[in-house]
Scaffold this active site. Sequence first.
Site, PDB file in Angstrom:
ATOM      1  N   HIS A  54    -102.608  11.250  -9.622  1.00 57.21           N
ATOM      2  CA  HIS A  54    -103.609  10.590  -8.781  1.00 57.21           C
ATOM      3  C   HIS A  54    -103.083   9.249  -8.292  1.00 57.21           C
ATOM      4  CE1 HIS A  54    -107.093  13.184 -10.399  1.00 57.21           C
ATOM      5  NE2 HIS A  54    -106.755  13.563  -9.191  1.00 57.21           N
ATOM      6  N   HIS A  91    -102.347  17.290 -14.892  1.00 55.41           N
ATOM      7  CA  HIS A  91    -103.696  17.636 -15.351  1.00 55.41           C
ATOM      8  C   HIS A  91    -103.810  19.071 -15.833  1.00 55.41           C
ATOM      9  CE1 HIS A  91    -104.225  14.634 -12.015  1.00 55.41           C
ATOM     10  NE2 HIS A  91    -104.740  14.009 -13.048  1.00 55.41           N
ATOM     11  N   CYS A  99     -99.229  17.700 -18.890  1.00 57.05           N
ATOM     12  CA  CYS A  99     -98.991  16.742 -19.977  1.00 57.05           C
ATOM     13  C   CYS A  99     -99.205  17.454 -21.316  1.00 57.05           C
ATOM     14  CB  CYS A  99     -99.960  15.566 -19.845  1.00 57.05           C
ATOM     15  SG  CYS A  99     -99.822  14.450 -21.255  1.00 57.05           S
ATOM     16  N   GLU A 120    -108.385  18.234 -14.575  1.00 57.71           N
ATOM     17  CA  GLU A 120    -108.090  18.535 -15.984  1.00 57.71           C
ATOM     18  C   GLU A 120    -109.227  19.341 -16.616  1.00 57.71           C
ATOM     19  OE1 GLU A 120    -107.157  15.086 -18.482  1.00 57.71           O
ATOM     20  OE2 GLU A 120    -108.122  16.112 -20.169  1.00 57.71           O
ATOM     21  N   ASN A 169    -108.831   7.692 -15.144  1.00 58.71           N
ATOM     22  CA  ASN A 169    -108.519   6.631 -16.119  1.00 58.71           C
ATOM     23  C   ASN A 169    -108.496   5.268 -15.441  1.00 58.71           C
ATOM     24  OD1 ASN A 169    -105.509   5.606 -15.944  1.00 58.71           O
ATOM     25  ND2 ASN A 169    -105.456   7.772 -15.446  1.00 58.71           N
TER      26      ASN A 169
HETATM   27 FE1  F3S Z   1    -101.041  12.622 -20.626  1.00 59.39          FE
HETATM   28 FE2  F3S Z   1    -102.493  10.694 -21.556  1.00 59.39          FE
HETATM   29 FE3  F3S Z   1    -101.057  10.321 -19.446  1.00 59.39          FE
HETATM   30  S1  F3S Z   1    -103.064  12.806 -21.407  1.00 59.39           S
HETATM   31  S2  F3S Z   1    -100.990  12.292 -18.447  1.00 59.39           S
HETATM   32  S3  F3S Z   1    -100.274  10.729 -21.518  1.00 59.39           S
HETATM   33  S4  F3S Z   1    -103.100   9.509 -19.765  1.00 59.39           S
END
Ligand code: F3S
Length: 294
Positions: free
Chosen positions: A56, A88, A110, A140, A236
Amino acid sequence: MEDQNDLVRYGDETKVRIVVGKKAGCCFGVQRALDIAQNTRKERTGTVATVGPLIHNPRKVAELSADGVEVINDPANITDGTVIVRSHGAGPQLFKTANERGIAVVDATCPFVRLEQELAVALKNEGYTVVVVGDRDHAEVRAVTEWLDNDAWVVSPAQVLELPWKKMGNRIGVVSQTTQSVDGLNRVVASILPHCREIKVHNTICLATVQRQEEVRELAREAQVLVVIGGRDSANTRRLAEIGQEQGVETHLIESTEELRPEWFENISTVAVTAGASTPVDQINEVVRWIECL
Ligand code: F3S
């Protein structure tokens, strides 16, 4: 988790003291996805595409696009080449579609998102009614619910009282979108508990999120103005800005230096700068330099 940034505190020589969050900027999962995308482009011929933006961050996505990593919006548009699964994650349908069409898949999900998906599926297999704490429109969350055949209740902390308790049974399993706040997850769990006999909770909020959220609270105490850099679509990033506002500091969420306004920094002694998990360090440094030049 290693920090990707080596940011310093700027300040004494400028009119406004600038404090940069040490946790600000690209998290492990985003940096990993960017590296995977860049390496895939170098190594493969033909189309290389992501379904939806890889991360993003519109500017970084545009840079990737200029380098030949396309963004497509519908898996049905995949006709050849390689598709990269973004940080995601994606539901099983994308993998199935690609497989049926002979398209190669490179998975940049991730690992913390992948763990959330696996734990959610395990809860379902153990017979729990699954609750996903998060934003139902976020990629996600859509991916994790797709792994559950959409057999899950998605709820944000603000909506938890709307859950249809009578339909949910007595055994409830909970996972969280990785970027939710611990306070929000706590609120959901406390609201569910009186309505069931058994509750199993996996705290799938990732450490990078927790660290950034804790740090922004400290930054808000030190500064009169907080600048949060990141995509407006980034959950976030928005959460960091919300925390700043909750702490009572004047907060501005920006995607680039063009949105900065000199008047924000008049008559203040300290400005704090932080950034969402999809914001590379060069974009943070540009903002810091802009403020330094006031
Ligand atoms: Fe993974 Fe946490 Fe970044 S879930 S994509 S390390 S904010």
